[in-house]
Design a protein around this motif. Structure first.
Motif, PDB file in Angstrom:
ATOM      1  N   GLY A  23      -5.782 -15.306   8.169  1.00  0.00           N
ATOM      2  CA  GLY A  23      -4.425 -15.725   7.909  1.00  0.00           C
ATOM      3  C   GLY A  23      -4.063 -15.547   6.418  1.00  0.00           C
ATOM      4  O   GLY A  23      -4.107 -14.416   6.089  1.00  0.00           O
ATOM      5  N   LYS A  24      -3.426 -16.834   5.855  1.00  0.00           N
ATOM      6  CA  LYS A  24      -2.934 -16.636   4.558  1.00  0.00           C
ATOM      7  C   LYS A  24      -3.922 -17.075   3.582  1.00  0.00           C
ATOM      8  O   LYS A  24      -4.541 -18.297   3.987  1.00  0.00           O
ATOM      9  CB  LYS A  24      -1.593 -17.545   4.475  1.00  0.00           C
ATOM     10  N   ILE A  25      -3.739 -16.890   2.484  1.00  0.00           N
ATOM     11  CA  ILE A  25      -4.386 -17.341   1.096  1.00  0.00           C
ATOM     12  C   ILE A  25      -3.629 -18.553   0.528  1.00  0.00           C
ATOM     13  O   ILE A  25      -2.496 -18.128  -0.019  1.00  0.00           O
ATOM     14  CB  ILE A  25      -4.689 -16.264   0.316  1.00  0.00           C
ATOM     15  N   ASN A  26      -4.162 -19.741   0.761  1.00  0.00           N
ATOM     16  CA  ASN A  26      -3.359 -20.786   0.382  1.00  0.00           C
ATOM     17  C   ASN A  26      -1.984 -20.994   0.687  1.00  0.00           C
ATOM     18  O   ASN A  26      -0.908 -21.346   0.169  1.00  0.00           O
ATOM     19  CB  ASN A  26      -3.340 -20.815  -1.270  1.00  0.00           C
ATOM     20  N   GLY A  27      -1.683 -20.468   1.978  1.00  0.00           N
ATOM     21  CA  GLY A  27      -0.666 -20.520   2.831  1.00  0.00           C
ATOM     22  C   GLY A  27       0.537 -19.528   2.133  1.00  0.00           C
ATOM     23  O   GLY A  27       1.917 -19.714   2.413  1.00  0.00           O
ATOM     24  N   ILE A  28       0.242 -18.517   1.372  1.00  0.00           N
ATOM     25  CA  ILE A  28       1.041 -17.812   0.615  1.00  0.00           C
ATOM     26  C   ILE A  28       1.111 -16.440   0.927  1.00  0.00           C
ATOM     27  O   ILE A  28       1.709 -15.882   1.669  1.00  0.00           O
ATOM     28  CB  ILE A  28       0.912 -17.703  -1.023  1.00  0.00           C
ATOM     29  N   LEU A  29      -0.162 -15.808   0.748  1.00  0.00           N
ATOM     30  CA  LEU A  29      -0.262 -14.241   1.112  1.00  0.00           C
ATOM     31  C   LEU A  29      -1.247 -13.956   2.336  1.00  0.00           C
ATOM     32  O   LEU A  29      -2.245 -14.658   2.353  1.00  0.00           O
ATOM     33  CB  LEU A  29      -1.069 -13.784  -0.244  1.00  0.00           C
ATOM     34  N   SER A  30      -0.493 -13.073   3.063  1.00  0.00           N
ATOM     35  CA  SER A  30      -1.165 -12.938   4.496  1.00  0.00           C
ATOM     36  C   SER A  30      -2.164 -11.909   4.238  1.00  0.00           C
ATOM     37  O   SER A  30      -2.132 -10.910   3.544  1.00  0.00           O
ATOM     38  CB  SER A  30      -0.163 -12.457   5.544  1.00  0.00           C
ATOM     39  N   ILE A  31      -3.353 -12.329   4.729  1.00  0.00           N
ATOM     40  CA  ILE A  31      -4.478 -11.111   4.753  1.00  0.00           C
ATOM     41  C   ILE A  31      -4.103  -9.756   5.160  1.00  0.00           C
ATOM     42  O   ILE A  31      -4.281  -8.809   4.836  1.00  0.00           O
ATOM     43  CB  ILE A  31      -5.899 -11.685   5.422  1.00  0.00           C
ATOM     44  N   PRO A  32      -3.694  -9.893   6.456  1.00  0.00           N
ATOM     45  CA  PRO A  32      -3.128  -8.423   7.201  1.00  0.00           C
ATOM     46  C   PRO A  32      -2.323  -7.765   6.233  1.00  0.00           C
ATOM     47  O   PRO A  32      -2.309  -6.646   6.136  1.00  0.00           O
ATOM     48  CB  PRO A  32      -2.747  -8.896   8.563  1.00  0.00           C
ATOM     49  N   LEU A  33      -1.304  -8.679   5.575  1.00  0.00           N
ATOM     50  CA  LEU A  33      -0.202  -7.784   4.895  1.00  0.00           C
ATOM     51  C   LEU A  33      -0.989  -7.193   3.622  1.00  0.00           C
ATOM     52  O   LEU A  33      -0.553  -6.223   3.248  1.00  0.00           O
ATOM     53  CB  LEU A  33       0.699  -8.876   4.800  1.00  0.00           C
ATOM     54  N   LEU A  34      -2.082  -7.896   3.274  1.00  0.00           N
ATOM     55  CA  LEU A  34      -2.499  -7.516   2.111  1.00  0.00           C
ATOM     56  C   LEU A  34      -3.368  -6.125   2.331  1.00  0.00           C
ATOM     57  O   LEU A  34      -3.112  -5.076   1.717  1.00  0.00           O
ATOM     58  CB  LEU A  34      -3.779  -8.540   1.406  1.00  0.00           C
ATOM     59  N   ILE A  35      -3.949  -5.955   3.383  1.00  0.00           N
ATOM     60  CA  ILE A  35      -4.794  -4.873   3.954  1.00  0.00           C
ATOM     61  C   ILE A  35      -3.688  -3.844   4.071  1.00  0.00           C
ATOM     62  O   ILE A  35      -3.785  -2.446   3.600  1.00  0.00           O
ATOM     63  CB  ILE A  35      -5.538  -5.102   4.974  1.00  0.00           C
ATOM     64  N   GLY A  36      -2.515  -4.006   4.667  1.00  0.00           N
ATOM     65  CA  GLY A  36      -1.566  -3.297   4.963  1.00  0.00           C
ATOM     66  C   GLY A  36      -0.770  -2.547   3.664  1.00  0.00           C
ATOM     67  O   GLY A  36      -0.670  -1.334   3.425  1.00  0.00           O
ATOM     68  N   VAL A  37      -0.843  -3.516   2.522  1.00  0.00           N
ATOM     69  CA  VAL A  37      -0.149  -3.098   1.456  1.00  0.00           C
ATOM     70  C   VAL A  37      -1.324  -2.137   0.524  1.00  0.00           C
ATOM     71  O   VAL A  37      -0.623  -0.766   0.163  1.00  0.00           O
ATOM     72  CB  VAL A  37       0.125  -4.250   0.726  1.00  0.00           C
ATOM     73  N   GLY A  38      -2.564  -2.320   0.860  1.00  0.00           N
ATOM     74  CA  GLY A  38      -3.505  -1.444   0.235  1.00  0.00           C
ATOM     75  C   GLY A  38      -3.515  -0.134   0.892  1.00  0.00           C
ATOM     76  O   GLY A  38      -3.690   1.094   0.125  1.00  0.00           O
ATOM     77  N   VAL A  39      -3.555  -0.132   2.145  1.00  0.00           N
ATOM     78  CA  VAL A  39      -3.480   1.269   2.858  1.00  0.00           C
ATOM     79  C   VAL A  39      -2.033   1.959   2.457  1.00  0.00           C
ATOM     80  O   VAL A  39      -2.227   3.149   2.291  1.00  0.00           O
ATOM     81  CB  VAL A  39      -3.294   0.861   4.450  1.00  0.00           C
ATOM     82  N   VAL A  40      -0.808   1.296   2.342  1.00  0.00           N
ATOM     83  CA  VAL A  40       0.145   2.061   2.031  1.00  0.00           C
ATOM     84  C   VAL A  40      -0.094   2.765   0.677  1.00  0.00           C
ATOM     85  O   VAL A  40       0.593   3.657   0.491  1.00  0.00           O
ATOM     86  CB  VAL A  40       1.495   1.093   2.163  1.00  0.00           C
ATOM     87  N   MET A  41      -0.307   1.975  -0.261  1.00  0.00           N
ATOM     88  CA  MET A  41      -0.550   2.334  -1.557  1.00  0.00           C
ATOM     89  C   MET A  41      -1.383   3.616  -1.865  1.00  0.00           C
ATOM     90  O   MET A  41      -1.087   4.564  -2.451  1.00  0.00           O
ATOM     91  CB  MET A  41      -0.943   1.297  -2.460  1.00  0.00           C
ATOM     92  N   LEU A  42      -2.612   3.471  -0.967  1.00  0.00           N
ATOM     93  CA  LEU A  42      -3.448   4.815  -0.905  1.00  0.00           C
ATOM     94  C   LEU A  42      -2.686   5.750  -0.403  1.00  0.00           C
ATOM     95  O   LEU A  42      -3.112   6.911  -0.780  1.00  0.00           O
ATOM     96  CB  LEU A  42      -4.806   4.281  -0.216  1.00  0.00           C
ATOM     97  N   VAL A  43      -2.024   5.628   0.732  1.00  0.00           N
ATOM     98  CA  VAL A  43      -1.301   6.906   1.209  1.00  0.00           C
ATOM     99  C   VAL A  43      -0.108   7.389   0.309  1.00  0.00           C
ATOM    100  O   VAL A  43      -0.139   8.640  -0.006  1.00  0.00           O
ATOM    101  CB  VAL A  43      -0.667   6.335   2.643  1.00  0.00           C
ATOM    102  N   LEU A  44       0.485   6.511  -0.527  1.00  0.00           N
ATOM    103  CA  LEU A  44       1.336   6.751  -1.390  1.00  0.00           C
ATOM    104  C   LEU A  44       0.710   7.653  -2.518  1.00  0.00           C
ATOM    105  O   LEU A  44       1.286   8.704  -3.050  1.00  0.00           O
ATOM    106  CB  LEU A  44       2.188   5.476  -2.024  1.00  0.00           C
ATOM    107  N   PHE A  45      -0.511   7.228  -2.852  1.00  0.00           N
ATOM    108  CA  PHE A  45      -1.255   7.795  -3.906  1.00  0.00           C
ATOM    109  C   PHE A  45      -1.475   9.126  -3.727  1.00  0.00           C
ATOM    110  O   PHE A  45      -1.146  10.190  -4.136  1.00  0.00           O
ATOM    111  CB  PHE A  45      -2.532   7.389  -4.263  1.00  0.00           C
ATOM    112  N   VAL A  46      -1.830   9.702  -2.383  1.00  0.00           N
ATOM    113  CA  VAL A  46      -2.198  11.003  -1.697  1.00  0.00           C
ATOM    114  C   VAL A  46      -1.108  11.896  -1.858  1.00  0.00           C
ATOM    115  O   VAL A  46      -0.692  12.942  -2.116  1.00  0.00           O
ATOM    116  CB  VAL A  46      -2.746  10.776  -0.374  1.00  0.00           C
ATOM    117  N   ILE A  47       0.237  11.113  -1.253  1.00  0.00           N
ATOM    118  CA  ILE A  47       1.306  11.742  -1.511  1.00  0.00           C
ATOM    119  C   ILE A  47       1.978  12.255  -2.620  1.00  0.00           C
ATOM    120  O   ILE A  47       2.364  13.620  -2.970  1.00  0.00           O
ATOM    121  CB  ILE A  47       2.583  11.000  -0.761  1.00  0.00           C
ATOM    122  N   TRP A  48       1.582  11.408  -3.533  1.00  0.00           N
ATOM    123  CA  TRP A  48       2.023  11.773  -5.098  1.00  0.00           C
ATOM    124  C   TRP A  48       1.285  12.987  -5.419  1.00  0.00           C
ATOM    125  O   TRP A  48       1.694  13.619  -6.374  1.00  0.00           O
ATOM    126  CB  TRP A  48       1.859  10.440  -6.060  1.00  0.00           C
TER     127      TRP A  48
END
Length: 296
Positions: free
Chosen positions: A24-49
């Motif tokens: 779920g969320k860390i301390n009711g703020i940051l969503s775990i699935p969202l955090l993983i999704g952001v990590g994957v997107v940033m890795l994809v952006l790194f490859v594109i760059w």
């Protein structure tokens, strides 16, 4: 570089800590699935760059035009994942269930190192003479079989010789994978790209190890919670971790089964490397259509 580092941190942290926060969320703020999704997107952006960077990219994507290099990177990622992931449940089982000291638990793994040492020269000799799919494919398949065997015999009362068979199989498999795989990765690359290729190859291995440590921690916690809950003993994995000494006798069986089941994850992952090895092409130095090297 910052994109890849932050992306990898976000993905690994989310995977490793997701179970603790019930995904779920860390301390009711940051969503775990969202955090993983952001990590994957940033890795994809790194490859594109890296692909659009016309200067000096950190990872020249032109390296991946070589089929063997691309496939070897996938295989070494699986290998890094597997080797890291198998150590955690096995060492916890050896010390907590079988009551071994850390030194004795490490010595149980000694046959693997001995076999790797003895077979390394033969594996090196074969690397220059045999199609890489035969060496890497057979090595990864044997490694998966060894992990399945260890999963089955990691019980409170299994004879030690059964464990040693699985450990010895690991030692036979390792030299068929590490050397042939690294050689296959860079064999066909131009000399000017050898350094960059080696750096990318080692980075993907380390990424596999990081993901392996995160994934096995999540799976172990999940299987321990499931098995200890089924036992009706009311013992939580957290309570077991804080306890001192050996486990209570009534907990040994479900605890062992949970750790044994965790070993099936690295077994499944390394089988992906077996499949990848089937698509290796014959290295240039083994092709009959290549001209013989000029005599000095």
């Amino acid at each position: 570089m910052a994109l890849s580092a932050v992306g990898l941190f976000a993905a690994v942290f989310g995977i490793q800590e997701g179970q603790a926060y019930n995904w779920g969320k860390i301390n009711g703020i940051l969503s775990i699935p969202l955090l993983i999704g952001v990590g994957v997107v940033m890795l994809v952006l790194f490859v594109i760059w890296q692909g659009v960077n016309r200067g000096e990219p950190l990872v020249p994507l032109s390296l991946f035009a070589d089929r063997n290099f691309s496939l070897a990177n996938v295989a070494i990622t699986a290998m890094g994942f597997t080797i890291t992931a198998l150590i955690f449940p096995f060492m916890i089982w050896a010390q907590t269930v079988r009551g071994m000291s850390p030194t004795m638990a490490a010595l149980v793994l000694a046959p693997s190192s001995v076999m790797s040492f003895l077979l390394a020269p033969l594996a090196g000799w074969l690397t220059d003479r045999v199609h890489p799919r035969l060496l890497v494919g057979s090595g990864t398949a044997l490694l998966a079989a060894a992990l399945v065997l260890l999963s089955a015999v990691m019980t409170p009362d299994a004879p030690l010789w059964q464990i040693l068979i699985g450990i010895t199989m690991l030692g036979i498999a390792n030299p068929l994978i590490w050397g042939p795989l690294s050689t296959t990765a860079t064999r066909n690359l131009p000399m000017r790209d050898a350094g960059a290729g080696s750096g990318v190859y080692n980075t993907t291995r380390q990424m596999g190890a990081v993901l392996g440590s995160a994934a096995i921690a999540v799976l172990m916690e999940s299987r321990l919670a499931a098995r200890l809950g089924e036992s009706g003993l009311g013992v939580s994995p957290e309570g077991m971790a804080n306890a001192s000494g050996q486990l209570p006798p009534q907990v040994l069986e479900p605890f062992s089964r949970a750790l044994g089941e965790s070993m099936l994850l690295p077994a499944a992952v390394i089988l992906t490397a077996t499949v990848v090895a089937l698509f290796f092409e014959l290295p240039r130095h083994l092709r009959k259509d290549q001209p013989a090297p000029l005599a000095p």
